[in-house]
Design an enzyme around this catalytic site. Sequence first.
Site, PDB file in Angstrom:
ATOM      1  N   GLY A 112       0.794  -1.217   0.000  1.00  7.22           N
ATOM      2  CA  GLY A 112       0.000   0.000   0.000  1.00  7.22           C
ATOM      3  C   GLY A 112       0.825   1.264   0.000  1.00  7.22           C
ATOM      4  O   GLY A 112       0.297   2.344   0.194  1.00  7.22           O
ATOM      5  N   CYS A 113       2.115   1.174  -0.197  1.00  8.34           N
ATOM      6  CA  CYS A 113       2.959   2.347  -0.043  1.00  8.34           C
ATOM      7  C   CYS A 113       3.095   3.104  -1.350  1.00  8.34           C
ATOM      8  O   CYS A 113       2.889   2.591  -2.414  1.00  8.34           O
ATOM      9  CB  CYS A 113       4.347   1.953   0.447  1.00  8.34           C
ATOM     10  N   GLY A 114       3.480   4.370  -1.211  1.00  7.65           N
ATOM     11  CA  GLY A 114       3.756   5.144  -2.403  1.00  7.65           C
ATOM     12  C   GLY A 114       5.024   5.939  -2.273  1.00  7.65           C
ATOM     13  O   GLY A 114       5.674   6.260  -3.259  1.00  7.65           O
ATOM     14  N   GLU A 215       0.199   8.103  -5.436  1.00  8.07           N
ATOM     15  CA  GLU A 215       1.141   7.288  -6.192  1.00  8.07           C
ATOM     16  C   GLU A 215       0.590   6.915  -7.558  1.00  8.07           C
ATOM     17  O   GLU A 215       1.318   6.879  -8.553  1.00  8.07           O
ATOM     18  CB  GLU A 215       1.484   6.010  -5.415  1.00  8.07           C
TER      19      GLU A 215
END
Length: 262
Positions: A112-114, A215
Amino acid sequence: MPPPDAEANPASGALLSLRPPGGATDERVAVEMPVALTVNGVSQAVMLATPADLEDFALGFALSEGWIRSSQELLDVEVLTQPDGIELALRVTTAREQQLKARRRLLAGRTGCGLCGLESLAQVSAVKPAPVQAPVLADGALDRALAGLHAAQVLNARCGGLHGAAWCLPGGELLLAREDIGRHNALDKLTGALARHGADPRDGFVLMSSRASYELVHKTAMAGAGLLACMSAPSSLAIAMADRVGLQLWAFVREGRATRYA
């Protein structure tokens, strides 16, 4: 020239069959594993991804991160099975290798990261996409594209839990789709597939099964596409980024409805 295929190419290792405790039948679950990306032997990023369409992922990630400016600068990708995951060994031109050394960052990726792995706030805007232009959508284009995305998510139909990223023409015809357990990974795979097929992202738009995050806006603009449509909600940072680069952002794209935020 549009790419020839309209759905993901499932890899044999993308799904796992297991029987839950007390269950009578086996269930399919999406595989999530570490995928390390190295460039000319130097570690650059480790992401958690679904092991399908990995060559597309390597090329798309390299383009969206600004490691390379075109597919011609990526000379080779070798997929190596390691004890703890998969390594994607990228080989780029000498000129790009030197620029990477001058702007090296490590990413410890999550699904889930950007912005994970950045060392300072100043690096948030280190890689800036050029301004983009949105295509003119035909009436009903988003509804047609949405119907196509459901059909194109062949892995998700078997297990659930996988995001889809699709490239569609302004009339809503879906021409290409990729899937991954991470929404940004799915978009990177789509970007790589478009580049490998020689398609121009400016000729169509991107449709995502997820929320509209910063993102995704950034990666869509880095790919050169001017319109991003997402099935769920946008974030404030995503809207601000879309305004900044001139990207048309649609969210809450559901059957018969959609909201334009930028």
